[in-house]
Motif scaffolding. Sequence first.
Motif, PDB file in Angstrom:
ATOM      1  N   VAL A 190       9.970  67.540  98.700  1.00 30.86           N
ATOM      2  CA  VAL A 190       9.338  66.520  97.866  1.00 30.86           C
ATOM      3  C   VAL A 190       8.448  67.224  96.854  1.00 30.86           C
ATOM      4  O   VAL A 190       7.751  68.190  97.188  1.00 30.86           O
ATOM      5  CB  VAL A 190       8.490  65.548  98.713  1.00 30.86           C
ATOM      6  N   LEU A 191       8.455  66.743  95.625  1.00 31.79           N
ATOM      7  CA  LEU A 191       7.495  67.188  94.613  1.00 31.79           C
ATOM      8  C   LEU A 191       6.640  65.994  94.228  1.00 31.79           C
ATOM      9  O   LEU A 191       7.153  64.946  93.836  1.00 31.79           O
ATOM     10  CB  LEU A 191       8.199  67.734  93.367  1.00 31.79           C
ATOM     11  N   SER A 192       5.305  66.152  94.370  1.00 33.33           N
ATOM     12  CA  SER A 192       4.387  65.069  94.040  1.00 33.33           C
ATOM     13  C   SER A 192       3.026  65.663  93.717  1.00 33.33           C
ATOM     14  O   SER A 192       2.837  66.885  93.760  1.00 33.33           O
ATOM     15  CB  SER A 192       4.271  64.089  95.222  1.00 33.33           C
ATOM     16  N   ALA A 250       9.408  64.013  88.613  1.00 31.61           N
ATOM     17  CA  ALA A 250      10.856  63.797  88.516  1.00 31.61           C
ATOM     18  C   ALA A 250      11.421  64.507  87.294  1.00 31.61           C
ATOM     19  O   ALA A 250      12.483  65.136  87.358  1.00 31.61           O
ATOM     20  CB  ALA A 250      11.161  62.304  88.460  1.00 31.61           C
ATOM     21  N   ALA A 251      10.714  64.432  86.187  1.00 31.94           N
ATOM     22  CA  ALA A 251      11.166  65.113  84.977  1.00 31.94           C
ATOM     23  C   ALA A 251      11.202  66.618  85.180  1.00 31.94           C
ATOM     24  O   ALA A 251      12.103  67.314  84.683  1.00 31.94           O
ATOM     25  CB  ALA A 251      10.258  64.753  83.809  1.00 31.94           C
ATOM     26  N   HIS A 252      10.236  67.145  85.920  1.00 32.72           N
ATOM     27  CA  HIS A 252      10.201  68.585  86.174  1.00 32.72           C
ATOM     28  C   HIS A 252      11.405  69.020  87.007  1.00 32.72           C
ATOM     29  O   HIS A 252      12.019  70.058  86.725  1.00 32.72           O
ATOM     30  CB  HIS A 252       8.901  68.955  86.897  1.00 32.72           C
ATOM     31  N   VAL A 253      11.755  68.239  88.017  1.00 35.69           N
ATOM     32  CA  VAL A 253      12.886  68.601  88.873  1.00 35.69           C
ATOM     33  C   VAL A 253      14.182  68.654  88.065  1.00 35.69           C
ATOM     34  O   VAL A 253      15.030  69.530  88.277  1.00 35.69           O
ATOM     35  CB  VAL A 253      13.023  67.620  90.052  1.00 35.69           C
ATOM     36  N   THR A 254      14.339  67.730  87.113  1.00 34.74           N
ATOM     37  CA  THR A 254      15.573  67.717  86.314  1.00 34.74           C
ATOM     38  C   THR A 254      15.723  69.000  85.500  1.00 34.74           C
ATOM     39  O   THR A 254      16.835  69.350  85.112  1.00 34.74           O
ATOM     40  CB  THR A 254      15.620  66.510  85.366  1.00 34.74           C
ATOM     41  N   GLY A 255      14.622  69.704  85.247  1.00 34.73           N
ATOM     42  CA  GLY A 255      14.687  70.945  84.494  1.00 34.73           C
ATOM     43  C   GLY A 255      14.786  72.190  85.349  1.00 34.73           C
ATOM     44  O   GLY A 255      14.815  73.306  84.813  1.00 34.73           O
ATOM     45  N   ASP A 263      16.665  74.851  87.620  1.00 31.20           N
ATOM     46  CA  ASP A 263      18.033  75.355  87.790  1.00 31.20           C
ATOM     47  C   ASP A 263      18.514  75.136  89.224  1.00 31.20           C
ATOM     48  O   ASP A 263      17.844  75.533  90.188  1.00 31.20           O
ATOM     49  CB  ASP A 263      18.092  76.853  87.471  1.00 31.20           C
ATOM     50  N   GLY A 264      19.642  74.476  89.362  1.00 31.14           N
ATOM     51  CA  GLY A 264      20.282  74.328  90.658  1.00 31.14           C
ATOM     52  C   GLY A 264      19.733  73.233  91.538  1.00 31.14           C
ATOM     53  O   GLY A 264      20.291  72.949  92.603  1.00 31.14           O
ATOM     54  N   ALA A 265      18.638  72.607  91.135  1.00 28.66           N
ATOM     55  CA  ALA A 265      18.038  71.553  91.963  1.00 28.66           C
ATOM     56  C   ALA A 265      18.670  70.202  91.653  1.00 28.66           C
ATOM     57  O   ALA A 265      19.084  69.930  90.521  1.00 28.66           O
ATOM     58  CB  ALA A 265      16.539  71.488  91.737  1.00 28.66           C
ATOM     59  N   THR A 266      18.730  69.346  92.668  1.00 32.78           N
ATOM     60  CA  THR A 266      19.240  67.984  92.515  1.00 32.78           C
ATOM     61  C   THR A 266      18.102  67.002  92.761  1.00 32.78           C
ATOM     62  O   THR A 266      17.402  67.100  93.771  1.00 32.78           O
ATOM     63  CB  THR A 266      20.372  67.708  93.524  1.00 32.78           C
ATOM     64  N   LEU A 267      17.904  66.091  91.848  1.00 31.88           N
ATOM     65  CA  LEU A 267      16.818  65.119  91.942  1.00 31.88           C
ATOM     66  C   LEU A 267      17.291  63.856  92.644  1.00 31.88           C
ATOM     67  O   LEU A 267      18.337  63.294  92.306  1.00 31.88           O
ATOM     68  CB  LEU A 267      16.306  64.759  90.549  1.00 31.88           C
ATOM     69  N   LEU A 268      16.496  63.401  93.618  1.00 35.25           N
ATOM     70  CA  LEU A 268      16.641  62.071  94.194  1.00 35.25           C
ATOM     71  C   LEU A 268      15.375  61.294  93.874  1.00 35.25           C
ATOM     72  O   LEU A 268      14.274  61.741  94.219  1.00 35.25           O
ATOM     73  CB  LEU A 268      16.836  62.145  95.715  1.00 35.25           C
ATOM     74  N   GLU A 269      15.504  60.137  93.219  1.00 30.78           N
ATOM     75  CA  GLU A 269      14.354  59.337  92.817  1.00 30.78           C
ATOM     76  C   GLU A 269      14.188  58.126  93.733  1.00 30.78           C
ATOM     77  O   GLU A 269      15.170  57.501  94.122  1.00 30.78           O
ATOM     78  CB  GLU A 269      14.502  58.877  91.370  1.00 30.78           C
ATOM     79  N   TYR A 270      12.926  57.805  94.020  1.00 30.53           N
ATOM     80  CA  TYR A 270      12.597  56.666  94.872  1.00 30.53           C
ATOM     81  C   TYR A 270      11.480  55.870  94.211  1.00 30.53           C
ATOM     82  O   TYR A 270      10.646  56.432  93.487  1.00 30.53           O
ATOM     83  CB  TYR A 270      12.160  57.144  96.259  1.00 30.53           C
ATOM     84  N   PRO A 271      11.409  54.551  94.483  1.00 35.56           N
ATOM     85  CA  PRO A 271      10.415  53.708  93.804  1.00 35.56           C
ATOM     86  C   PRO A 271       8.963  54.054  94.128  1.00 35.56           C
ATOM     87  O   PRO A 271       8.089  53.857  93.292  1.00 35.56           O
ATOM     88  CB  PRO A 271      10.761  52.295  94.286  1.00 35.56           C
ATOM     89  N   THR A 272       8.696  54.543  95.338  1.00 33.05           N
ATOM     90  CA  THR A 272       7.314  54.826  95.744  1.00 33.05           C
ATOM     91  C   THR A 272       7.215  56.227  96.310  1.00 33.05           C
ATOM     92  O   THR A 272       8.211  56.790  96.804  1.00 33.05           O
ATOM     93  CB  THR A 272       6.824  53.830  96.809  1.00 33.05           C
ATOM     94  N   SER A 328      15.501  76.404  94.393  1.00 40.72           N
ATOM     95  CA  SER A 328      16.439  76.500  93.274  1.00 40.72           C
ATOM     96  C   SER A 328      17.793  75.884  93.595  1.00 40.72           C
ATOM     97  O   SER A 328      18.577  75.605  92.688  1.00 40.72           O
ATOM     98  CB  SER A 328      16.631  77.968  92.877  1.00 40.72           C
ATOM     99  N   GLY A 329      18.087  75.643  94.870  1.00 38.88           N
ATOM    100  CA  GLY A 329      19.370  75.060  95.223  1.00 38.88           C
ATOM    101  C   GLY A 329      19.253  73.881  96.157  1.00 38.88           C
ATOM    102  O   GLY A 329      20.155  73.622  96.948  1.00 38.88           O
ATOM    103  N   SER A 330      18.137  73.160  96.066  1.00 38.32           N
ATOM    104  CA  SER A 330      17.875  72.109  97.046  1.00 38.32           C
ATOM    105  C   SER A 330      17.904  70.722  96.411  1.00 38.32           C
ATOM    106  O   SER A 330      17.904  70.563  95.196  1.00 38.32           O
ATOM    107  CB  SER A 330      16.514  72.345  97.715  1.00 38.32           C
ATOM    108  N   VAL A 331      17.901  69.712  97.289  1.00 43.12           N
ATOM    109  CA  VAL A 331      17.761  68.315  96.869  1.00 43.12           C
ATOM    110  C   VAL A 331      16.287  67.959  96.982  1.00 43.12           C
ATOM    111  O   VAL A 331      15.694  68.078  98.059  1.00 43.12           O
ATOM    112  CB  VAL A 331      18.607  67.385  97.757  1.00 43.12           C
ATOM    113  N   ILE A 332      15.681  67.554  95.872  1.00 42.87           N
ATOM    114  CA  ILE A 332      14.241  67.328  95.826  1.00 42.87           C
ATOM    115  C   ILE A 332      13.967  65.870  95.488  1.00 42.87           C
ATOM    116  O   ILE A 332      14.495  65.328  94.511  1.00 42.87           O
ATOM    117  CB  ILE A 332      13.565  68.250  94.791  1.00 42.87           C
TER     118      ILE A 332
END
Length: 243
Positions: free
Chosen positions: A169-171, A137-142, A144-153, A124-128
């Motif tokens: 990581v969420l995958s 990625a869409a799930h992480v943006t929703g 609470d308290g999480a920060t999304l980092l996006e990567y191409p692969t 809930s308070g991490s960088v994912i």
Amino acid sequence: MKKLLIGTAALAMVAGAAFAESHSVVRLGTEGAYPPYNFINDAGEVDGFERVLGDELCARAEMTCEWVTNDWDSIIPNLVSGNYDAIIAAMSITPEREEVVAFTQNYTPPSPSAFVAMGDVDLSGSVIAAQTGTIQAAHVTGMDGATLLEYPTPDETVAAMRAGEADAVLSDKDYLLPVVEGSSGEIMFIGDDVPLGGGIGMAFRKSDPEMRAKFDAAIQSMKDDGTLNEMIAEYLGEDSPAF
């Protein structure tokens, strides 16, 4: 791969010329970077579950396959503009994508996504980290308290976690299983599985209903005779959801 199209540019693109029913060759677009679904082998060829599946579907539809690779972030725009005729790239069926393309029935059932980390993490308070344009990625943006980092692969998401740029990581769990198993205990699943998406299907231009129908029928025939479940077990694992 349970992926969500982001970016409005693709929504505005007009459909390319329809693939005529008389054609005997279909160009299959894939990413080539998402094992075990699709990847490039040592011979430089598309390989994995979707390569074998796509070849079988083409045979049943009496088509000749040509494989094309494309970066994920432009895979739908390049289908719409006519650079290939179908997408078979671990693409989840979502309402957002159905505004742009036409899907076959799913060739894998909905399967879970999962979080991995290198220790105990408060999600809930991490960088994912998640792959750009995915439903993860869409799930992480929703969250609470999480920060999304996006990567191409997806590989880059794991590398970012190893480097300390992300806490987790969420995958797709199917993708993460060999990552966890090959880490000698360094990487572990954390939290509960996350059910996302409506299963994976092939995507076609909306102007190609006849072509889509042929592949839809081929998928159904593989469900009916059990070969699709056998292929899922062989390439995605015995515990992967089946029909």
